[in-house]
Scaffold this active site. Structure first.
Site, PDB file in Angstrom:
ATOM      1  N   CYS A   1      24.982  49.992 -49.845  1.00  0.00           N
ATOM      2  CA  CYS A   1      25.454  48.616 -49.658  1.00  0.00           C
ATOM      3  C   CYS A   1      25.402  47.795 -50.949  1.00  0.00           C
ATOM      4  CB  CYS A   1      24.604  47.895 -48.624  1.00  0.00           C
ATOM      5  SG  CYS A   1      24.581  48.709 -47.039  1.00  0.00           S
TER       6      CYS A   1
ATOM      7  N   ARG B   1      29.151  52.189 -55.633  1.00  0.00           N
ATOM      8  CA  ARG B   1      27.896  52.504 -54.947  1.00  0.00           C
ATOM      9  C   ARG B   1      28.136  53.297 -53.663  1.00  0.00           C
ATOM     10  NH1 ARG B   1      23.740  48.755 -56.589  1.00  0.00           N
ATOM     11  NH2 ARG B   1      22.781  48.798 -54.544  1.00  0.00           N
TER      12      ARG B   1
ATOM     13  N   TRP C   1      27.491  50.470 -46.311  1.00  0.00           N
ATOM     14  CA  TRP C   1      27.404  51.927 -46.164  1.00  0.00           C
ATOM     15  C   TRP C   1      26.613  52.141 -44.881  1.00  0.00           C
ATOM     16  CZ3 TRP C   1      23.663  55.920 -46.272  1.00  0.00           C
ATOM     17  CH2 TRP C   1      24.151  57.189 -46.584  1.00  0.00           C
TER      18      TRP C   1
ATOM     19  N   ASN D   1      21.034  44.670 -47.744  1.00  0.00           N
ATOM     20  CA  ASN D   1      21.017  46.057 -48.200  1.00  0.00           C
ATOM     21  C   ASN D   1      19.642  46.602 -47.844  1.00  0.00           C
ATOM     22  OD1 ASN D   1      21.082  48.450 -49.638  1.00  0.00           O
ATOM     23  ND2 ASN D   1      20.963  47.494 -51.650  1.00  0.00           N
TER      24      ASN D   1
ATOM     25  N   LYS E   1      28.596  69.592 -57.669  1.00  0.00           N
ATOM     26  CA  LYS E   1      29.794  68.847 -58.100  1.00  0.00           C
ATOM     27  C   LYS E   1      30.992  69.236 -57.236  1.00  0.00           C
ATOM     28  CE  LYS E   1      28.476  66.299 -59.926  1.00  0.00           C
ATOM     29  NZ  LYS E   1      27.102  66.055 -60.223  1.00  0.00           N
TER      30      LYS E   1
ATOM     31  N   LYS F   1      26.437  56.116 -54.568  1.00  0.00           N
ATOM     32  CA  LYS F   1      25.982  56.329 -55.944  1.00  0.00           C
ATOM     33  C   LYS F   1      24.483  56.083 -56.064  1.00  0.00           C
ATOM     34  CE  LYS F   1      26.502  56.890 -60.364  1.00  0.00           C
ATOM     35  NZ  LYS F   1      26.677  58.294 -60.758  1.00  0.00           N
TER      36      LYS F   1
END
Ligand code: G6P
Length: 611
Positions: A2, A27, A75, A100, A487, A606
């Site tokens: 968030c 993020r 999020w 958040n 990745k 992130k």
């Protein structure tokens, strides 16, 4: 995770809020919203599912303006991504809040509020906070006191920004466990989850401490600490420019960040590794004494940072000859570790705000470690502020969710730590010079490796339709295989696993067939011959091999074996950073071919500021 933005200013704050949200997109989020006090002094709220662009379009359709507002990217934790769960949440009489974090006792508080007649329109823990603030405000009168009374009841982690129709000139801010900053402006003041969101409006920032509650007005800022005493927090000037976090000529942040690695690694070494010597003072004034006394090392991190830690374990043992353990923070924090004498506790984190890593550090402080060292990319982060020693990686802002330059700068910083420890544990000046020289050569080797981009793009066409992939490495290259697999799965959604190649025959070989590409990192080291035998095992089962190999490795392309030749003279100390590059490029090109969202992959964040 968030993101919060807020503004109280002489001008219309909508453009500041939207640009701030855009800058927090990296993020990770699934919905967005804004609440503003409009021209008639009433709260006006817009919330949308999906990207900030969708919210912006909704606002353009029904324009709204005002001098006070808060905004949010969500999020999802409690409740699915939906408009009604998106923030801001509103309670009676025009109180709006963005949050958040996670409130652990929200069910208990919700029940109590339901008993008091409050109605809930979402499944979020945040709405509970909004009603709680309203409940206290009725008794206490002003918003600041109501927020303080509310946060005293909350268990969990939060950063909150709250506004009210009754108080058209202030934003109340509270912090416990999640980062939040105040941006000091000339025609107003601003708040956000991180400085990047506010760089277009100010470079001057105040960082709240744990337990602080602040009242941010257009012309003034008042902060109380967790005990209710007036707190003076310094204003610091950010060195970042507003365009430090822009994509520039690149199509994606990730690609830009991959290409920034030679510079980022060089900057991390700048003035710290000079004239063949390492300046251990770079870790802080107490470092020399701590390193002298260190008899063992415990490393803690999450995600990509954990992989950097696993690489370091090999070198701490091989070069500094100290025992070293590495563990994932979310596991470590719930153990009851036995701490050997004089063990240095090392955390690695790009953001310095990862909830599990921070919790592990806090726990370690009570557990009898010699000292704590953090390797981190964000100077103002909680991790940096709470550690005894710090070595900052100087990667610059990393926006792509999949970590790239943060990783190679972490490997560089850990290389410096290994040399620093080795100096106090039997390594002489000549060996130190050799190791420092190897570190200094890394940027040029990465630069050369980046020239393989065309070949790797071509290679990616053979992967994009695959559903699974296997990554192999041995020794300190096993964590590089792990990072390559991470990745690929993060951004292309191809299921990938990494194995130390010697373990193949204990399970994964059962999966090998023509549909399972096997990617191998094969620098010229003392395990090369063993690795080659493992590759034979794959070929014998019809597996397709893709090998990133040293020119002298003696592996060449043949049926079922594609070799990509890496630069010459990569030493074992340099190989982890250098061999990471093609794996980053491979994941990037596969994601492009699959058309996924490279910089903001689905479901990921992130900076993971909740547990
Ligand atoms: C998230 C990010 C990863 C990162 C991990 C740890 O999962 O998506 O890229 O490696 O968090 O983050 P940190 O900031 O502590 O390095």
């Amino acid at each position: 995770m968030c993101g919060i933005v807020g503004a109280v200013a002489d001008r219309n704050v909508i453009p500041i809020l939207i640009e701030g949200l855009r800058r927090l997109e990296y993020r990770g989020y699934d919905s967005a919203g804004v609440a503003i006090l409009n021209g008639s002094g009433q709260l006006s709220r817009q919330r949308t599912v999906g990207k900030v662009r969708v919210l912006q379009e909704a606002i353009e359709e029904t324009p709204v303006a005002g001098h006070l507002g808060i905004a949010h990217t969500r999020w999802a934790t409690h409740g699915a991504p939906s408009e009604r769960n998106a923030h801001p949440h509103i309670s009676r009489d025009g109180i709006a809040i963005v949050h958040n974090g996670i409130i652990e006792n929200h069910e208990e508080l919700r029940e109590e509020l339901a008993g008091l007649g409050y109605e809930f329109t979402s499944e979020t823990d945040t709405e509970v906070i909004a009603h709680r603030i309203h409940h206290h405000k009725q008794k206490l009168g002003d918003l600041f006191r109501a927020v303080r009374a509310t946060v005293a009841e909350l268990e969990g982690a939060y950063a909150l920004a709250v506004i009210s129709e009754d108080e058209p000139d202030s934003i109340i801010l509270a912090r416990a466990g999640c980062p939040v900053v105040i941006g000091v402006g000339t025609d107003g003041n601003f708040v956000a989850s991180d400085v990047a969101a506010l760089l277009p409006v100010t470079r001057r920032f105040i960082f709240l401490e744990e337990g602080d509650v602040a009242e941010v007005r257009r012309q003034s800022i008042r902060i109380l600490d967790h005990e209710g005493n007036t707190a003076r927090r310094p204003v610091s000037e950010s060195a970042l420019s507003a365009d430090a976090a822009e994509k520039g000529e690149y199509s994606h942040y990730m690609l830009k960040e991959i290409h920034e690695q030679p510079r980022a690694v060089a900057q991390t070494l700048d003035e710290r590794a000079v004239g063949g010597k390492l300046l251990e003072a770079a870790f802080g004034p107490l470092a020399t004494e701590v390193f002298r006394r260190t008899e063992a090392v415990q490393i803690i991190a999450c995600g990509t940072s954990f992989h950097a830690g696993v690489v370091a374990k090999y070198f701490v043992e091989q070069i500094a000859r100290l025992p070293c353990w590495v563990e994932i923070a979310s596991e470590y924090r719930y153990r009851n570790p036995v701490v050997p004498r004089n063990t240095l506790f090392v955390t690695i984190s790009q953001s310095g705000e990862t909830a599990d890593t921070l919790a592990a550090l806090r726990m370690a402080k009570q557990a009898g470690y010699l000292s704590s060292l953090s390797i981190c990319n964000v100077p103002e982060s909680s991790l940096v502020r709470e550690s005894d020693l710090v070595l900052l990686t100087r990667a610059g802002p990393e926006i792509g969710v999949a970590s790239t330059k943060a990783f190679t700068t972490q490997l560089t910083a850990l290389g410096m730590l290994v040399v620093a420890l080795a100096k106090f544990h039997g390594t002489d000046a000549e060996r130190e010079r050799g190791l420092v020289q190897r570190l200094i050569e890394i940027p040029a080797l990465i630069e050369k490796t980046l020239h393989l981009d065309g070949q790797i793009r071509e290679l990616a066409t053979r992967f994009a339709d695959k559903r699974h992939a296997l990554f192999l490495g041995r020794g300190q290259m096993h964590p590089i295989a792990m990072e390559g697999a991470l990745k690929l799965k993060e951004i292309s959604y191809i299921h990938a696993e990494a194995y130390p190649a010697g373990e193949l025959k204990h399970g994964p070989l059962a999966l090998v067939d023509a549909e399972m590409p096997v990617i191998v990192v094969a620098p010229n080291n003392d395990l090369l011959e063993k690795l080659k035998s493992n590759l034979q095992e794959v070929r014998a089962r019809g597996g397709e091999l893709y090998v990133f190999a040293d020119p002298d490795a003696g592996i060449s392309s043949s049926e079922g074996v594609t070799v990509i030749t890496m630069p010459k003279h990569v030493s074992h100390f340099q190989a982890p950073a250098v061999y990471t590059i093609p794996l980053q490029l491979l994941a990037y090109h596969c994601a492009i071919l699959k058309g996924t969202d490279v910089d903001q992959p689905r479901n990921l964040a992130k900076s993971v500021t909740v547990e």
